[in-house]
Design a protein around this motif. Structure first.
Motif, PDB file in Angstrom:
ATOM      1  N   ASN B 341       0.872  -1.153   0.017  1.00  0.00           N
ATOM      2  CA  ASN B 341       0.066  -0.028   0.200  1.00  0.00           C
ATOM      3  C   ASN B 341       0.771   1.243   0.002  1.00  0.00           C
ATOM      4  O   ASN B 341       0.628   2.319  -0.701  1.00  0.00           O
ATOM      5  CB  ASN B 341      -1.055   0.153   1.198  1.00  0.00           C
ATOM      6  CG  ASN B 341      -1.974  -0.988   1.059  1.00  0.00           C
ATOM      7  OD1 ASN B 341      -2.578  -1.269   0.051  1.00  0.00           O
ATOM      8  ND2 ASN B 341      -2.393  -1.613   2.220  1.00  0.00           N
ATOM      9  N   ARG B 342       1.950   1.273   0.772  1.00  0.00           N
ATOM     10  CA  ARG B 342       2.603   2.305   1.134  1.00  0.00           C
ATOM     11  C   ARG B 342       3.731   2.673   0.052  1.00  0.00           C
ATOM     12  O   ARG B 342       4.021   3.863  -0.554  1.00  0.00           O
ATOM     13  CB  ARG B 342       3.285   2.553   2.351  1.00  0.00           C
ATOM     14  CG  ARG B 342       4.067   3.948   2.693  1.00  0.00           C
ATOM     15  CD  ARG B 342       4.477   3.928   4.126  1.00  0.00           C
ATOM     16  NE  ARG B 342       5.461   5.081   4.303  1.00  0.00           N
ATOM     17  CZ  ARG B 342       6.146   5.463   5.199  1.00  0.00           C
ATOM     18  NH1 ARG B 342       5.628   4.795   6.440  1.00  0.00           N
ATOM     19  NH2 ARG B 342       7.103   6.322   5.354  1.00  0.00           N
ATOM     20  N   TRP B 343       4.479   1.393  -0.426  1.00  0.00           N
ATOM     21  CA  TRP B 343       5.622   1.578  -1.292  1.00  0.00           C
ATOM     22  C   TRP B 343       5.418   0.954  -2.536  1.00  0.00           C
ATOM     23  O   TRP B 343       6.274   0.913  -3.397  1.00  0.00           O
ATOM     24  CB  TRP B 343       6.930   0.924  -0.770  1.00  0.00           C
ATOM     25  CG  TRP B 343       7.403   1.852   0.480  1.00  0.00           C
ATOM     26  CD1 TRP B 343       7.903   3.039   0.469  1.00  0.00           C
ATOM     27  CD2 TRP B 343       7.285   1.337   1.935  1.00  0.00           C
ATOM     28  NE1 TRP B 343       8.338   3.369   1.547  1.00  0.00           N
ATOM     29  CE2 TRP B 343       8.048   2.471   2.639  1.00  0.00           C
ATOM     30  CE3 TRP B 343       6.774   0.612   2.837  1.00  0.00           C
ATOM     31  CZ2 TRP B 343       8.029   2.776   3.902  1.00  0.00           C
ATOM     32  CZ3 TRP B 343       6.723   0.600   4.157  1.00  0.00           C
ATOM     33  CH2 TRP B 343       7.351   1.365   4.945  1.00  0.00           C
ATOM     34  N   ALA B 344       3.995   0.466  -2.638  1.00  0.00           N
ATOM     35  CA  ALA B 344       3.773  -0.417  -4.028  1.00  0.00           C
ATOM     36  C   ALA B 344       4.875  -1.228  -4.599  1.00  0.00           C
ATOM     37  O   ALA B 344       5.231  -1.097  -5.488  1.00  0.00           O
ATOM     38  CB  ALA B 344       3.648   0.939  -5.229  1.00  0.00           C
ATOM     39  N   VAL B 345       4.987  -2.221  -3.436  1.00  0.00           N
ATOM     40  CA  VAL B 345       5.985  -3.083  -3.789  1.00  0.00           C
ATOM     41  C   VAL B 345       5.265  -4.597  -3.338  1.00  0.00           C
ATOM     42  O   VAL B 345       4.702  -4.661  -2.261  1.00  0.00           O
ATOM     43  CB  VAL B 345       7.250  -2.912  -3.061  1.00  0.00           C
ATOM     44  CG1 VAL B 345       8.136  -4.203  -2.877  1.00  0.00           C
ATOM     45  CG2 VAL B 345       7.899  -1.674  -3.647  1.00  0.00           C
ATOM     46  N   THR B 346       5.595  -5.551  -3.915  1.00  0.00           N
ATOM     47  CA  THR B 346       5.592  -6.836  -3.608  1.00  0.00           C
ATOM     48  C   THR B 346       6.696  -7.737  -3.211  1.00  0.00           C
ATOM     49  O   THR B 346       7.431  -7.394  -4.228  1.00  0.00           O
ATOM     50  CB  THR B 346       4.277  -7.780  -4.185  1.00  0.00           C
ATOM     51  OG1 THR B 346       4.085  -9.020  -3.310  1.00  0.00           O
ATOM     52  CG2 THR B 346       4.682  -7.937  -5.539  1.00  0.00           C
ATOM     53  N   ALA B 347       6.889  -8.455  -2.476  1.00  0.00           N
ATOM     54  CA  ALA B 347       8.145  -9.330  -2.425  1.00  0.00           C
ATOM     55  C   ALA B 347       8.130 -10.364  -3.437  1.00  0.00           C
ATOM     56  O   ALA B 347       9.250 -10.926  -3.842  1.00  0.00           O
ATOM     57  CB  ALA B 347       8.334 -10.053  -0.790  1.00  0.00           C
ATOM     58  N   ALA B 348       6.854 -10.411  -3.820  1.00  0.00           N
ATOM     59  CA  ALA B 348       6.679 -11.570  -5.070  1.00  0.00           C
ATOM     60  C   ALA B 348       5.448 -11.579  -5.474  1.00  0.00           C
ATOM     61  O   ALA B 348       4.420 -10.820  -5.088  1.00  0.00           O
ATOM     62  CB  ALA B 348       7.138 -13.289  -4.326  1.00  0.00           C
ATOM     63  N   HIS B 349       5.223 -12.228  -6.632  1.00  0.00           N
ATOM     64  CA  HIS B 349       3.900 -11.958  -7.320  1.00  0.00           C
ATOM     65  C   HIS B 349       2.866 -13.009  -7.079  1.00  0.00           C
ATOM     66  O   HIS B 349       1.799 -13.104  -7.382  1.00  0.00           O
ATOM     67  CB  HIS B 349       4.242 -11.946  -8.932  1.00  0.00           C
ATOM     68  CG  HIS B 349       4.333 -10.386  -9.138  1.00  0.00           C
ATOM     69  ND1 HIS B 349       3.576  -9.473  -9.513  1.00  0.00           N
ATOM     70  CD2 HIS B 349       5.665  -9.790  -9.106  1.00  0.00           C
ATOM     71  CE1 HIS B 349       4.335  -8.152  -9.541  1.00  0.00           C
ATOM     72  NE2 HIS B 349       5.430  -8.552  -9.565  1.00  0.00           N
ATOM     73  N   LYS B 350       3.472 -14.041  -6.297  1.00  0.00           N
ATOM     74  CA  LYS B 350       2.462 -15.072  -5.755  1.00  0.00           C
ATOM     75  C   LYS B 350       3.048 -15.120  -4.290  1.00  0.00           C
ATOM     76  O   LYS B 350       3.846 -15.567  -4.010  1.00  0.00           O
ATOM     77  CB  LYS B 350       2.736 -16.341  -6.445  1.00  0.00           C
ATOM     78  CG  LYS B 350       1.511 -17.277  -6.038  1.00  0.00           C
ATOM     79  CD  LYS B 350       1.676 -18.465  -7.111  1.00  0.00           C
ATOM     80  CE  LYS B 350       0.740 -19.742  -6.731  1.00  0.00           C
ATOM     81  NZ  LYS B 350       1.009 -20.867  -7.397  1.00  0.00           N
ATOM     82  N   VAL B 351       1.828 -15.000  -3.425  1.00  0.00           N
ATOM     83  CA  VAL B 351       2.296 -14.771  -1.890  1.00  0.00           C
ATOM     84  C   VAL B 351       1.126 -15.800  -1.185  1.00  0.00           C
ATOM     85  O   VAL B 351       0.135 -16.050  -1.828  1.00  0.00           O
ATOM     86  CB  VAL B 351       2.231 -13.499  -1.275  1.00  0.00           C
ATOM     87  CG1 VAL B 351       3.008 -12.513  -1.984  1.00  0.00           C
ATOM     88  CG2 VAL B 351       0.620 -12.752  -1.353  1.00  0.00           C
ATOM     89  N   ALA B 352       1.330 -16.070  -0.132  1.00  0.00           N
ATOM     90  CA  ALA B 352       0.380 -16.644   0.614  1.00  0.00           C
ATOM     91  C   ALA B 352       0.261 -16.036   2.299  1.00  0.00           C
ATOM     92  O   ALA B 352       1.186 -15.222   2.614  1.00  0.00           O
ATOM     93  CB  ALA B 352       0.694 -18.216   0.957  1.00  0.00           C
TER      94      ALA B 352
END
Lengths: 95, 1011
Positions: B341-352
């Motif tokens: 939400n804040r940094w527009a980043v995900t550590a991976a594109h598939k998460v759990a």
């Protein structure tokens, strides 16, 4: 800590140096029969009780007043601050 | 678009994510999403381990690395396990990195709080040769041996191995980052602030409180460690009233900034709660910039004096322990949500997601909205609600993970007991939230267990003057935070007599807490990590329990749980919950360890502030300092004073040459020494004489006006405190000198006697040490020299101004001055004083007038040699254990009057027949040296403490006697003149024969001083 100086108002404890128990005001009579015993007690014996204590603080970086500070050594709450000279007079040290 | 080299290893087409990806992200930031509180229109460059990357203004190092698909950021402390971020804030245990290069290199900085700037150079630590291939990772294989207590058990024997083998190895392996060993080029400041209300934390509760108090006109300080105000609102998608959370924060902060009575301090961590409303805070003024702006410090350590404080420090999410829960990509669910939400980043594109409470599901909801695929929400609760639009595995647990340098698969045990492997590159874990009670415990306050939220909340009145609002108090919803923040501000101001009412509270999220406590997964024999920074596992806690280290304080020390730089912000709770399970006690019965300041690590430079290098302490210069600088002086520090040690003349190559010359010149003709540093106390009043009679052991009441007397001051216990001379200038006016070292203590002591013991004596004291420049003028030609300085109407003849006389005079044609005929050197000598501002001029005048007598300036070394030659006691002799009797002054202690120490000095033990006496020593063999600190033994007795006869206190080479000489204390020494004793030091193998002699080596009859 903050010490509420009777003349100058609240002052940071950093301005003060600490001596010890306010019982040091009650210096014995040198001409008493048992003067040496009294002086030994006066110099070396203290009640080591936690909680409310009366202590001598010197406003060294301030007006050079000696103060008697009543402080709880468990909570550091200060409930009373008096001029040591007033306390000394009240304890019969006027000549 | 096809993403390659992705964290989860998959290659999938994801048009929605593609559409939302920022236009300028380019191909490198494969994990960048759309939106966020960053400026995606501009890019900035940085490097990590030598590789170049791009990020955006508003990024932290951690968010930018994740955007570039870098999950592996560090190696753990003990086992060198590969680690990534666990959090998105200051609680981070893992992602500690080195920032910058050269002198500004800074170790152990949390990547999660380091703001990205253009050109930032970051490096991983605790690995060799690289993060991916680390030799020390071999430790991980030996983890069975390196369990809790390993050091205590292993390095106990053989004893001789410790210093030579174990310690060097441990030292090499210890620590994480490295220091540059260069001087820090930046400045650090200290500052003082005062306020009615200090608000700690600028989330919804803190903002609501600051707004309430600010509008009421109170002096408010609002401090937040983040560079953005808003707290959790920055990481959530909640609206407030009609606005988004971020818009509400922006509008509120804008209003606060417009109020002159409110000081908003971002990048400011309030670190400690001290007595009487005093708080410490560190403001990181320039950490987010490559170099501090001109004239600005790097950081400021603030001392905040507050009348009331409101703690709005929020809450910290806690993880759940399960096997191999430390792989890069596994993080707190809230952190995963913050990054999205804040940094527009995900550590991976598939998460759990793995959770035991409703809040964990929010992460799934938010990530799905951002176009990230959520493989499943694994909820330990059998009755877990379906909240996110993805697969829900209720009553399931994550039991293991795989992926060497980053998460690839999680293994899940389903409610029916079957196991399933799920591919994902990141896992968000939520075990519930702990109110951030840290600061409420700084004065030994104990938090209390709240069953409803399964967490500790602050105890009542933990810190006088402090109240707690919002999540820090266990009120987790946004609506409750806004409400309690405002209400507590109203209450705090009410205490101060400022009447106000709550602000109009906007509508906000008000979800109840729905949690089923769950601390660790019971499965298999692998390691489940609690404290990731110190590599403490569930197994270590079990071992501590097994070995009876069961109290939380013992658990902490035995396992090092919570002892790392993060102080266990994310791990303490898990550790003590497991200990509670093992002991069968409840969590509140088990209790917490004590939280102590500082809340987060503080750089040494910040504690030091400006007090470093030459500014470490103030420097006091003597009035002749400039002249001394011009004339080859070497200086010595005496307290804060800089005194001249000796003056080197051209051709002199060794200090002894200079000192010997100065001594000979004084004894042959005349010399001048700056003695301004001696303490001076002006004593006035009708009771001045009886007062001096009380503070000095010897009699002073009958000292004649115009005379000076040596005075010995005792402590009440009868030992010597200080000595000096006191001059009577008039009936009710005395001037005392003290030793340089004791000037402050003596003054304090005299005020004690005056105010506390004799409050009605008419006497006033003032220190005039810095008001008068004072010079010793010593030597047979000193009178002739001074006759050229002192105005002619003053008679300096031996009859007109005899030994120990004092007088107020004028010099150089009318300048007021004081003259004392006193001698430390044993020669005909004077001390002359003028107001300090004339000190430099007078010194130059004396040196000029003395040319015809070959006058020398002399320093403290020559002063010391001459006083030893004359047998005068000084600081070395007045060592706190020495009585008047020891000094040969026993009879001086008047028994006819009451003085401080007189009664106690009559004690039997201080008056034994074999009491120490001060005597002199000369080596029997003139080539030998007398050495200060050596002990004295009767010839032929064993060299041990039992046979100790005394010790040498001062020693020097006498150029007059062409011999080494010394002063010291010897048992019954006065009656042992001529005896040969052994001077020994078993430490330095010293053993020389010395003769006991009269301490007055020079002019024992005192003829010269009276000449």
């Amino acid at each position: 800590m903050i010490i509420n100086h009777p003349l100058l108002g609240p002052r940071d404890a950093q301005e003060f140096t600490f001596l010890g128990s306010a019982s040091l005001i009650d210096r014995p009579d040198w001409q008493a029969e048992d003067a040496l015993e009294q002086f030994s007690d006066y110099t070396y014996l203290r009640n080591d009780t936690g909680g409310e204590n009366r202590e001598l603080w010197f406003h060294e970086a301030g007006d050079r007043s000696w103060l008697v500070v009543t402080r709880n050594t468990f909570t550091h709450e200060i409930t009373n601050v008096e001029m040591a000279s007033d306390v000394a007079r009240a304890r019969g040290r006027s000549k | 678009m096809t993403y390659t080299n992705r964290a989860d290893g998959s290659q999938i087409n994801q048009p929605t994510a593609r559409a939302q990806t920022g236009a300028h992200s380019g191909k490198t930031q494969v994990n960048r999403l759309a939106g966020g509180q960053i400026d995606q229109q501009s890019s900035i460059n940085f490097s990590f381990d030598g590789k170049q990357y791009q990020g955006h203004p508003g990024d932290t190092l951690a968010s930018a690395l994740l955007a570039n698909n870098v999950r592996l950021m560090a190696r753990s402390f003990k086992y060198h396990r590969p680690r990534g971020v666990l959090t998105s804030d200051s609680a981070e245990p893992n992602a500690l990195v080195e920032l910058r290069t050269g002198a500004r290199q800074e170790p152990n900085t949390r990547a999660t709080t380091a703001e990205l700037f253009d050109g930032l150079v970051a490096k991983s630590q605790n690995r060799s040769p690289s993060l991916k291939y680390d030799f020390m990772a071999i430790n991980d294989r030996f983890s069975n041996f390196l369990t809790a207590g390993f050091y205590y058990k292993t390095f106990m024997w053989p004893v001789s191995f410790w210093e030579k083998i174990y310690e060097p190895i441990i030292r090499k392996a210890a620590g994480l980052g490295s220091l540059s060993l260069e001087e820090d080029p930046d400045e650090y400041d200290k500052g003082f602030l005062h306020c009615d209300l200090l608000v700690v934390g600028g989330g919804p509760s803190g903002l609501s409180a600051a707004l309430t108090a600010g509008r009421a006109g109170a002096q408010v300080i609002l401090a937040d460690e983040d560079y953005l105000f808003g707290g959790r609102l920055n990481g959530e998608t909640f609206g407030i009233g009609e606005q988004s959370g971020q818009d509400w924060v922006a509008a509120t902060v804008a209003e606060l900034h417009s109020l002159p009575n409110v000081r908003c301090m971002s990048r400011t961590t309030v670190n400690g709660a001290y007595d009487h409303g005093i708080y410490s805070a560190v403001e990181r003024v320039s950490d987010h910039l490559p170099v501090p702006p001109e004239g600005k410090p790097r950081q400021i350590l603030w001392r905040i004096y507050s009348k009331r404080t409101l703690l709005c420090a929020g809450a910290i999410e806690r993880p759940i322990a399960f096997e191999n829960n430390d792989r890069p990509g596994i993080m707190l669910a809230s952190a995963m949500r913050d990054y999205a939400n804040r940094w527009a980043v995900t550590a991976a594109h598939k998460v759990a997601i793995f959770t035991n409470n409703d809040d964990g599901h929010r992460t799934a909801v938010d990530l799905i909205a951002k176009g990230v695929k959520v493989a499943a929400v694994i909820d330990t609760r059998a009755d877990a609600p379906r909240i996110a639009d993805c697969e829900l595995l209720a009553g399931a647990q994550v039991i293991d993970t795989s992926g060497r340098l980053g998460l690839k698969f999680i293994k899940v045990r389903l409610a029916d007991g079957s196991e399933r492997s799920i591919e994902c590159g990141a896992l968000g874990v939520s075990g519930g939230w702990n109110p951030n009670v840290h600061m409420t415990c700084h004065q030994r306050g104990r938090p209390i267990w709240n069953e409803q939220i399964s967490a500790f909340v602050p105890g009542e009145d933990s810190i006088p003057g402090m109240t707690v609002a919002g999540a820090a108090n266990g009120d987790f919803s946004t609506a409750a935070a806004l409400e309690t923040g405002s209400a507590q501000a109203v209450a705090a101001l009410g205490d101060l007599g400022i009447k106000t009412s709550k602000i109009d509270l906007p509508q906000a999220e008000d979800a109840p807490v729905n949690i089923q406590p769950f601390w660790h997964v019971r499965h298999g024999k692998g390691r489940a990590w609690l404290d990731q920074q110190n590599d403490v596992t569930v197994k270590d806690v079990k071992l501590a329990h097994q070995e009876n280290y069961r109290s939380v304080e013992h658990l902490k020390r035995y396992t090092t749980l919570g002892m790392a730089t993060d102080q266990g912000k994310t791990s303490n709770m898990g550790g003590l919950a497991i200990m509670a399970e093992l002991t069968g006690q409840s969590i509140p019965e088990t209790g917490t360890t004590i939280f102590r300041p500082p809340y987060s690590p503080v750089a040494m430079g910040t504690w030091g502030g400006r007090a470093r290098g030459k500014d470490f302490h103030p420097v006091r210069e003597t009035p002749s300092h400039k002249w001394a600088l011009e004339n080859g002086a070497s200086f010595v520090e005496v307290g804060n004073w800089l005194r001249v040690q000796w003056f080197s003349q051209p051709g002199e190559t060794h200090w002894r040459e200079s000192v010997d010359r100065e001594v000979r010149a004084v004894r042959a003709s005349v010399g001048v020494c700056d003695v301004t540093t001696l303490g001076k106390i002006d004593i006035q009043g009708t009771d001045a004489a009886p007062f001096l009679n009380t503070v000095y052991a010897n009699a002073f009441a009958k000292l004649a006006v115009g005379k000076t007397r040596y005075g010995l001051m005792l402590r009440e216990d009868g030992n010597a405190m200080d000595d000096g001379t006191t001059a009577r200038l008039s009936e009710h006016h005395f001037v005392m000198t003290t030793t340089t070292a004791n000037a402050v203590e003596v003054y304090r002591h005299m005020e004690f006697v005056r105010q506390c013991l004799f409050p009605d004596m008419d006497v006033q004291l003032i220190s005039t040490t810095e008001a008068w420049a004072q010079y010793a003028v010593a030597g047979p030609n000193s009178r002739k020299l001074l006759q050229k300085i002192v105005d002619p109407e003053f008679d300096l003849s031996n009859e007109g101004f005899e030994f120990m006389a004092c007088r107020e005079i004028t010099v150089c044609g009318g300048l007021r001055a004081r003259l004392f005929r006193i001698s430390f050197s044993g020669e005909l000598a004077y001390e002359i004083a003028v107001p300090t501002r004339y000190g430099d001029a007078l010194f130059r005048r004396i040196m000029e007038a003395g040319k015809e007598f070959d006058v020398v300036a002399y320093g403290t070394e020559a002063l010391g040699v001459m006083r030893i030659e004359k047998g005068h006691a000084a600081g070395n002799e007045l060592n706190g254990t020495i009585t008047a009797l020891n000094l040969g002054m026993g009879r001086m202690v008047s028994k006819k009057k009451d003085s401080i120490g007189s009664t106690m000095s009559e004690r039997e033990g201080m008056n034994l027949p074999d009491a120490l006496n001060m005597v002199g020593f000369k080596p029997v063999n003139s080539a030998d040296k007398v050495t200060a600190g050596g002990h004295l033994m009767t010839k032929g007795t064993p060299v041990d403490a039992e046979h100790d006869q005394g010790y040498v206190t001062s020693a020097c080479y006498s150029p007059i006697l062409n011999s080494s000489i010394g002063l010291g204390f010897l048992k019954d020494g006065a009656n042992r003149m001529g005896e040969i004793v052994s001077l020994v030091s078993p430490v330095t193998n010293l053993n020389v024969d010395v003769e006991v002699v009269n301490p007055q080596f020079v002019d024992p009859e005192g003829v010269r001083v009276r000449a």
